[in-house]
Structure formats: C-alpha cells, structure tokens
Design a protein around this motif. Sequence first.
Motif, short mmCIF file in Angstrom:
data_model
loop_
_atom_site.label_atom_id
_atom_site.label_comp_id
_atom_site.label_asym_id
_atom_site.label_seq_id
_atom_site.Cartn_x
_atom_site.Cartn_y
_atom_site.Cartn_z
N GLY A 1 29.34 36.40 36.10
CA GLY A 1 28.86 36.19 37.46
C GLY A 1 29.83 36.60 38.55
N ASP A 2 31.10 36.88 38.20
CA ASP A 2 32.06 37.27 39.22
C ASP A 2 32.40 38.75 39.10
OD1 ASP A 2 32.47 34.70 40.29
OD2 ASP A 2 33.74 34.18 38.57
N GLY A 3 32.36 39.43 40.23
CA GLY A 3 32.73 40.84 40.22
C GLY A 3 34.22 40.97 39.95
N VAL A 4 34.57 41.93 39.07
CA VAL A 4 35.99 42.10 38.73
C VAL A 4 36.64 43.01 39.75
CG1 VAL A 4 37.60 43.00 37.04
CG2 VAL A 4 35.62 41.69 36.29
N GLY A 5 37.77 42.53 40.30
CA GLY A 5 38.53 43.34 41.24
C GLY A 5 37.87 43.43 42.61
N LYS B 1 36.51 41.49 46.28
CA LYS B 1 36.87 40.36 47.15
C LYS B 1 36.08 39.13 46.69
CE LYS B 1 38.40 41.94 51.62
NZ LYS B 1 37.91 42.46 52.88
N ASP B 2 36.63 37.98 46.82
CA ASP B 2 36.11 36.71 46.32
C ASP B 2 35.43 36.87 44.96
OD1 ASP B 2 34.27 37.37 49.08
OD2 ASP B 2 33.14 37.25 47.20
#
Lengths: 340, 371, 301
Positions: free
Chosen positions: B100-104, B106-107
């Motif tokens: 669920g989190d984009g790698v590299g 912002k936030d």
Amino acid sequence: MSMETSAPLVSVTDLNVKFVSRESTVNAVNDVNLTVNHGEVLCIIGESGSGKSVSMRALMRLLPERRTKITGKLEVDGQDVLALKGKELSAFRGGKAAMIFQEPMTALDPVFTIGNQIAETVCRHEGCSKEDGLARALELLELVKVPSAARRLKAYPHELSGGLRQRAMIALALSCRPKLLLADEPTTALDATVQIQVLILMRKLQQEMGMGMIFVTHDLGVAAEIADRVAVMYAGRIVESGTVQEVLTDPKHPYTKGMLSSTVHGNMRGKDIEAIPGSPPDLRSLPTGCSFAPRCPKADDGCRGQLPPEVTLGPGRIARCLKLDDAPPAAKPERETALA
Amino acid sequence: MSMTETKAALAEVDTRDARDRGGEAQPMLIARGLKKHFPITGGVLNRTVGHVRAVDGVSFTVMKGETLGVVGESGCGKSTLARLLMHLIVPDSGELIFDGDGVGQKDGLSVRDMRRLMQMVFQDSYSSLNPRMPVEDSIAYGKTVHGASKAAAKEAARELMKKVGLEPSLFGPRYPHELSGGQKQRINIARALVLEPRVVILDEAVSALDKSVEAQVLNLLRYLKDHFNLTYVFISHDLNVVQYVSDRVLVMYLGEVVEIGPVDEIYENPKHPYTAALLASRLSMDPDERVEEPPLVGDPPNPINPPSGCRFRTRCDFAEKICEVESPALPETDGPKAHVCACHMFVPKSGHSKAAGLDEPAPKTLARSAS
Amino acid sequence: MTDITANSMQPEAAEQGAPALKVRSYWQTVGYRLRYDYMTLFFGAVVVLIILSAIFAPLIAPMDPYETSLIKRLKPMLYQGHLLGTDELGRDILSRMLYGGRISLAMGILPVLAATLIGGSLGVIAGFVGGRTNMAIMRTVDVFYAFPSILLAVAISGALGGGIFNGMASLTLVFIPPLCRVAETATSQVRNLDFVEAARATGAGTFNIIRVHVLGNVLGPILIYASSMVSVSILLASGLSFLGLGVTPPEPDWGLMLNTLRGAIYVNPMVCALPGFAILITSICFNLVSDGLRSAMDVRM
C-alpha cells in the motif's frame, strides 16, 4: 582401417586420477571401468565433483600433466591413449576423438572467424588447401543446421548467440569425422528451448555418422533424451550402470534412487521432496567404505567398513552396493562386456 | 495471560502479520509499468548507440503469502526485474507499491526501509558471500547496518543458522570456501532473513545447485515460508522447480510479460504460444518418451533490437501480419486468479485469423500434456 | 511442519559426525603457504637483516661515518680495520653503508607507504563510486602516469629543491598514480560481485560497504604491488641522490656514495662498486619477496 566392430571403441580399465599438491591429494577418479561401443551413446551422470568431467579430460589427455597422476588403461579404437606423445597426441585429439565443452566461448578462439577456425582444423588434420577447408566448413555449418551458414562462416564467436556458438563448436568437433565424441555438459548453459534443439541435433548427427559418444551431464532428463547406456558416478566411482531404460526406470543403487526422487517433476506442490540428505564427501579424504554410506538411508556398519564390490546384475548392468534388494548370490566381481 | 488467550494470539499471528499496513487483501507488492533500458555506449566518444531493453513495461501484483514464479529464458530480463524490485537498479519509469505504500515516494516507504522488508537471494552462492568474512558475520552484517549491537546481531545470525539447518558452532566461524554449494546457499538464505523481511526475492536461488542439494534447499524454503510468514518472488528458468514452488506464474519474453496466471492454469492450459513451447521443451524423465521434434527453432533474439510488434513473432508458428504491425497488450488483470496473456490470438477482433474462436484454449498443436 | 524441520536439519546433522575441517582464514592460508616457500622465506630474512642493520647502525658501525682522514683516502678492503675500505675522503665505507641504509631504506619505504595510503584511497573511491568521480580521478592520475617515473621524480624534486623531505615528497607523487590504478582495478572487480550487491540490499551505506566488504578484498593486490614498488623507490631515490637532488652531502646515502665514488672507479673499482651492490641486493630481495607474496596470496577461495 576400422577395427572389428566387436571390439569396443573405448575401453577404460581401472582409471585413477589424483590431483597432487603440497597441501592435499584429491582423489578425483577412483577405479573407473567403462566401455563404449561403436555408434553408442554413453551418458555419465553425476553431480559436481563426481569425477565425470575429469574422466573425460583424462581420455583426451587434457589434464595438467605435472599435477595429475593418472593410472590405469585408456584405449580408444585400439590406441593406448596414455602412451601417445607429441604429434600422435595432436592427431588423436580432433582426429580420432573430439570434445565439446559447456562454454563454447572458452573453446573457440575469439580472434578468428568461425569459418577460419574450422578450416584451419580441417587443413591441419587432412592437409588440404584453405579453399577446400572453407568449403568443408560451410558443409559442416549446414550439417549442424546453422541458419544462413555462408554468412555465419565470416562471423566471430562473440557475434553468435549461445545456441549458434554451441552448434559452431559441434561443427568444429565433427570437422575431422571423429570416431568418438566427448561432450561435457554441452547443453547445460543453454535455454530450455535451445537445449532440446541441440540435443536432438546431436543425437541425429551421432546416428548418421555412427560415432561413439560419451555425454557427461548432471541432468537425468538430458540422459533420458540422448543416452543408450548410462553410468552413474559418485565421488569418483561408477556406482551403477546399465541401459538408460534400466537405470532410469529401475534404479538399483540408493544414490540413483535418491537422484530420481529428488528431481522435481510434475505436480508435487505442497509435498516434501525426498531429498538426499547431506553433501558429497570431501575428495581429499574419502570415507573408507562406500562413499555414499554417510548419506545413505540403508547404510550399516558393513557399508562403512568396506568398499562394496561391483555386483553384476545382468549384461552390462552393474551396481556397487552391498544392500541391493535382489542381488544375485555374489557373482564374481568381473564385468561382462556387452555381447550384443 | 491464560492458556487460551495465548493460543488465540498464536492463531492470530498465523493468519495476520502485525507488520501489515494495508490490510490482508492489499497486495504485498504491486509493480506498475517497470521499465529499464540500459544504454550501450560505443565509439571513441562513448556515445550511446543503442539500448538493451532489459525490462520494458512490466506490471504485476504479488499477494500476501503467495509465491509468484517468474520464468523465462536468458536475456528475458528476469534478473534485471529482481534488481529493479530491490532498487539495486533504479528503474527508468514505473512504480512499486509495497503493502500500500509507494516505494521512494513522498509520504511513502523509503528505499532503505523497503530493503528491510524485502530481501534477495542471489544465484551464485559463491560470489554472494564475502570470501574474507566468516559466514556468521556475513549473516549478522545486515543487522548491524540497521543499528543492532554486534552481540545481538551475532545471536540473531546463530539463531537463523539453526533455522536453515546448519549448526552455528560448527559452521558459523567458517569461511565461504570451506562450505559446499548447498551450505553456502543456506547461509545466503539466512542472510536474507536476518532483517525479518516480508518478501524474499529468490533469483535463480537453486539453479546452480546439484539436484540432490536443490531438493534440500527447496524443502527448506517451503518450511521457512511457513515459519516466517514470507512472500516469495521465485525467479528461475527451471519450469519443474517453478511449478513446484509457485502459486502463480509469470512468463517473460524479451523484457515483457507474455502470460500470467495461476500455476495449474499455466501448466495445464498455456495460452501464449511461447509458454506452450517452453513447456513442451521440458525433458521427460522417461527414455521411451523422448522429445523428437524441437518445439521451437532458433535462439531468442537480441534484446537490443527486439522485433517489431509482438516480440515472439519471429519464432512463432502462428505469426500473421497483425503480429508484425501491432504489439499485443497484456490485459489488465482482474484479481489474483486471472489468467491472461499478451497474444493477438486471444484478443477478439484483433485481426488475427485465430482470434475469432475465443473460447478455444491455447492452440493444441503446441501444448504437450503437462504432467 | 516438525518433520519438515527435521528434514531440513537432518542433512548437516549427518555431516556433524565427520571430523570438521580446520577453519582457516584467508591470511592464515597465506601464512601457511609462505611457511613452505623457502625461497621467499630466505629473501625475506635478508630484507629483515638489511632493515635491522640499518636500524641498529649506530651500534654495529665500527667507526664514525663522518670522520675523514686525508691519509687513508680510497684504501682497499681490510685496510687497517676498514673492512670495506675507505672513500675519497678517507671515511669508513662499511659504517657509511650501514648509516646510508637508514636513509636509502626510508626513501624506499616511506614514499611507497604514503602513496599506498593516498593513491589506494583514491583508487578505491574511484573504483567503487564509478561514473563521473571515477573519470575525474583516473584521468587526473593518467596525466601523471604519462611521464616516465624518473623524469617526473627529477622534475618535482628539481622544483621543490634538494633535501630528504622534498625527495620523499616527489617520490610519493610518483607512486600515487600506479597504486591508484591497481586499487581502482581491484575495487571495480570486487564492486560487481554479488556480495557487495547483497550488502547494498541490506541498506548499508557506501563507506560502510567499503570498510567492511571492499577493503579486505582489495588489500591483498594493493599490498603486493606496493611491495614491488619499494625496490623501484630505492632505485629512484638513489638516482635522485646521484643527481644531487634528494640527499645532500655529507649525509651517507647509497645513491650519493655511488655518485661520489664514481670518480675513483679506476683507482679502486671494488670499493666504489659496493654501494651499487647494496642497492642491487636490497631491491632484488624486495622484488623476490613481493613475488613470493603474490603467489602465496593467489588462493582461489
């Protein structure tokens, strides 16, 4: 010029190869006996360090002489290989017997074109002109099914893809119509779709030219695809041999059985693979008894105490194990040569 | 804490991981349009004369707890893909979403944090260990990088050595050259696990091993996956091994995904002609069932100048005009069970003569029964 | 699940019965190999002897190396207690050679040490970082590399002026480029190995990786090369002194002695050849030791 067909093309008797250095002695090949008949494909199956490649190199006298101790008898087409010297040896290599390797880049010279290399070999062995040599090279490239062979004749090894390079090396090996072709894992580095092409090609060429072939591999599938007979090596010894059907469908030695059961195939997902535990022994200090005993589920003190003799189970069917289920009552440990 | 509570807590651990951020249904890993072209320089001035299209727009998802197998021939971009996922090579374009989190981004998740959660096992067990370092230090190294004390890191390393089946007191102080190939690969696996990752990328991790050792390591990988609740991306050229370990399979050809789907679907009912040929190239273990005709002719083309349109058309028996003109797209996948391929024959009205009969499975002429 | 554990544990359990191989680190293996390389051991002993005799020169030197005597000029060997004769000012040659060894060896070893530190670091950085940094460092180094080393040394010392310190500084500058090259080559080979990539994959920083993983693997080749440079440095230093750069009279130095005794070659050839012998033997010994190290370190592990 050809020998009588009943005499085997290759006969290896009590071959021992040791690599000696100040620190240790590596017993790479121990008491290996094998025969290959004219027009027959023998597959030597074994894992790394089993001595399969070393045996091949001993047959071609390719091992560094100073550090290697070879004993035993090596005969190819009636010629004593260990007695060959100088000119005889180079006529033997490439003339009577040729070898192909896993990595063709190391066997092909990077600064000459494929055509030149083949032509040069042909000229050296047959003393013909450069033109005849090149014509023969073209013929050979067509024989090994290199597409647009005339163009590829002028190509350098690095300009070819892996599969074509391997084909070029086969062409080079066949250039002097050898009676014996030694192949050391020639398809291992190739992709699956290319590997099957090369295997089928090699089998076809072998049949057409009536060559004897010794094919070294670690892959049982490759052996199933190309072999007539199979010899399984472990820690420098042949532990089992027989026809390819016999060995692969009815293995006798626990090591062969273990190899077959640990090869993943078909739909086995979720199930444990029956792996052989442990790793092969250190060739610098082999166990006194059966080398496979430390990994063998059947081993007992008898196996660890003495080296199992070769048990003959049928014509050309041998296993080196004390625990064969249905071993015939101690037949004399003399190998019978295939009569057929 | 009572006995029952403990049990309940343990059951909880089994199904859900406390480190989950995006929830159970959130894929562990989503790759979108990953692309990497390596420039080829030449001439006196080191000018760029071309590009190796190593990975050319690859998209896929990996669900939590599954094993995604990646197969393909040499030069198809499998290894580059592994390094792109680890950000060992920076992609030219495309994005990577980890739980669920984009790698590299912002936030999102920083690359450094991502590398803690995702680890890699390399093919060459020899060169992937520092020859001048005792193997237990090699395992412990990652832990010290992330701030653990030397003693704690070594303790963790020794614990993991037990888990991978090597007695720490016997093998820990050894150097790589004193271990066999299988033992070294066990060390490599332990090294990858020391940071307690959630995803492990196995780049041809068993390919260089002997068959009997390969089987041991495959068993070990299966056990570790359960034990540590891992997700695997298993890259290999060995179709039998991929079939054994994978839940889903992704087939690559010259930097592109040509087919993706559940493992049984792919192996029993391959759609793409390349997948079918690849499967038919497997060697049978039965000498009486030899493959007599090669399923494909020629080598894979050079990824520097891949063929126009469909990259497989130069070796494909079914190639038609449309294959040369237009590159077939891989349909958007609908969930983890989807089985899709990038081939004009499976796109209705694509212009390919076989495209009409869409309900038909893959061309039967190529598919050898997979068993 | 327990039986899977058993299965994966079992293999090595079987092996634990077998006697464990002796664990030996790389440097221990190198030491073991050296122990049986009698040639290298012998020349190593000679090198140690030369160094020791230089260090303890004040204790072993039979006479004052600076004491001149007009009567005893250019006397042959064994003359009145002068074991190796006297020079053009009547000074005892043996004492001067022992003292001279201090300066000559220092001029041989210190510049190489300094250059190994500076050039080695530059090379490791260039090799590991690659790209533009590599270009900048290596092209600069190449500029210096393009000059013949003796010319470069002469030019730099000429510019800096004479004196031991300036001589050493110029020699250091001469040795930085080759050592930088060797370090760069070794590093860029190591950089591409998987274990460095694996270290990056754990999130380690560049300097941590260099310190932990790269240095240990490139130190060997750099040290071998550096040790072979010592003999070159001794020769160059002698050359500088010979030309009047570097060491200034009346300091005893082998190169300088060779220069001043040169005039006496027809009067007493044996005596004037002695400093030359010292230079020759020392540099040959260093070279042979470095060769021995090279083959001992050439362990495929």
